[in-house]
Scaffold this active site. Sequence first.
Site, short mmCIF file in Angstrom:
data_model
loop_
_atom_site.label_atom_id
_atom_site.label_comp_id
_atom_site.label_asym_id
_atom_site.label_seq_id
_atom_site.Cartn_x
_atom_site.Cartn_y
_atom_site.Cartn_z
N HIS A 1 0.82 -1.22 0.00
CA HIS A 1 0.00 0.00 0.00
C HIS A 1 0.85 1.27 0.00
O HIS A 1 0.49 2.27 -0.60
CB HIS A 1 -0.93 -0.01 1.22
CG HIS A 1 -0.19 -0.11 2.52
ND1 HIS A 1 0.28 -1.32 2.99
CD2 HIS A 1 0.21 0.83 3.41
CE1 HIS A 1 0.91 -1.11 4.13
NE2 HIS A 1 0.89 0.17 4.41
N GLY B 1 7.30 1.42 1.93
CA GLY B 1 7.51 2.70 2.58
C GLY B 1 9.00 3.01 2.67
O GLY B 1 9.46 4.08 2.25
N SER B 2 9.75 2.08 3.23
CA SER B 2 11.21 2.25 3.31
C SER B 2 11.93 1.48 2.21
O SER B 2 13.05 1.81 1.86
CB SER B 2 11.72 1.75 4.66
OG SER B 2 11.55 0.33 4.74
N GLY B 3 11.31 0.41 1.74
CA GLY B 3 11.96 -0.50 0.81
C GLY B 3 12.74 -1.60 1.52
O GLY B 3 13.16 -2.58 0.89
N GLY C 1 11.84 -3.94 3.98
CA GLY C 1 11.18 -5.25 4.05
C GLY C 1 11.01 -5.85 2.68
O GLY C 1 11.10 -7.08 2.50
N GLU C 2 10.80 -5.00 1.68
CA GLU C 2 10.59 -5.49 0.32
C GLU C 2 11.89 -6.08 -0.23
O GLU C 2 11.89 -7.10 -0.92
CB GLU C 2 10.10 -4.32 -0.55
CG GLU C 2 8.71 -3.80 -0.16
CD GLU C 2 8.63 -3.03 1.15
OE1 GLU C 2 9.67 -2.50 1.62
OE2 GLU C 2 7.52 -2.95 1.72
N HIS D 1 28.51 -3.65 -9.75
CA HIS D 1 29.25 -4.51 -8.82
C HIS D 1 28.48 -5.75 -8.40
O HIS D 1 29.08 -6.77 -8.11
CB HIS D 1 29.62 -3.73 -7.55
CG HIS D 1 30.75 -2.78 -7.72
ND1 HIS D 1 31.55 -2.38 -6.68
CD2 HIS D 1 31.21 -2.13 -8.82
CE1 HIS D 1 32.46 -1.51 -7.13
NE2 HIS D 1 32.27 -1.35 -8.43
N ASN D 2 27.17 -5.63 -8.27
CA ASN D 2 26.38 -6.70 -7.65
C ASN D 2 25.56 -7.49 -8.64
O ASN D 2 24.95 -8.50 -8.27
CB ASN D 2 25.45 -6.13 -6.57
CG ASN D 2 26.16 -5.20 -5.62
OD1 ASN D 2 25.83 -4.02 -5.50
ND2 ASN D 2 27.17 -5.70 -4.94
N ARG E 1 32.72 -12.83 -6.27
CA ARG E 1 31.92 -12.62 -5.04
C ARG E 1 30.47 -13.05 -5.23
O ARG E 1 29.85 -13.63 -4.32
CB ARG E 1 32.00 -11.13 -4.63
CG ARG E 1 33.41 -10.77 -4.18
CD ARG E 1 33.69 -9.29 -4.23
NE ARG E 1 35.10 -9.02 -4.00
CZ ARG E 1 35.70 -7.85 -4.27
NH1 ARG E 1 35.01 -6.85 -4.79
NH2 ARG E 1 36.99 -7.68 -4.03
O1 LIG Z 1 8.47 -0.29 3.99
C1 LIG Z 1 7.82 -1.21 4.41
C2 LIG Z 1 8.48 -2.44 4.92
O2 LIG Z 1 9.87 -2.29 4.97
C3 LIG Z 1 6.33 -1.11 4.48
O3 LIG Z 1 5.88 -0.46 3.32
C4 LIG Z 1 5.94 -0.33 5.69
O4 LIG Z 1 6.42 -1.01 6.85
C5 LIG Z 1 4.42 -0.18 5.77
O5 LIG Z 1 4.11 0.57 6.93
P1 LIG Z 1 2.61 0.83 7.41
O6 LIG Z 1 1.95 -0.53 7.55
O7 LIG Z 1 2.77 1.56 8.71
O8 LIG Z 1 1.93 1.64 6.32
#
Ligand SMILES: O=C(CO)[C@H](O)[C@H](O)COP(=O)(O)O
Length: 163
Positions: A9, A71-73, A75-76, A103-104, A142
């Site tokens: 989301h 949101g942060s990237g 967890g993805e 490199h990766n 590597r």
């Molecule tokens: O970046 C993320 C995982 O790393 C998710 O997008 C984030 O944690 C979602 O947060 P919320 O449920 O508070 O909208």
Amino acid sequence: MRIHIATDHAGLDFSQTIQEHLASLGHDVIDHGPTSYDPIDDYPSFCINAAQAVVRDQRAGVEALGVVFGGSGNGEQIAANKVTGVRAALVWNHSTAVLARQHNDANVISIGARQHTVDEAMSLIDAFVAEPFSLEERHVRRIAQLAEYEATGAIAGHLVDPA
Ligand SMILES: O=C(CO)[C@H](O)[C@H](O)COP(=O)(O)O
């Protein structure tokens, strides 16, 4: 290039705008969801599906990469890296986008939609897609070690604590 996309989301608006941008450049864009906004959806399955599709395509000889958003990237990226054969990099500036390929040989990148404007994200993705892997021996070595660990749980000639 076929580009597999997934988000949750937090990146849904981003994802839709960026998919249109990539399609306008002639890329074959495949969306792994979600298809509608649900503020409590969970990123792992979307990202794992996109990552699996990248590996499947690459093994079949199809040029493919993946881009996942959250949101942060963070967890993805973690989710994508659970798929055997995936090298997913968290990209947050031009240099990390370019180095992810050089490199990766990253085949998936993750971008935090709450960390960038959509224009910034598009330019990071464009830089990543345009950059070739350097094929330099040290990077090949590597990456091979990572693949060996993934396959066997060990790296020949290197001490790796048993899992
Ligand atoms: O970046 C993320 C995982 O790393 C998710 O997008 C984030 O944690 C979602 O947060 P919320 O449920 O508070 O909208």
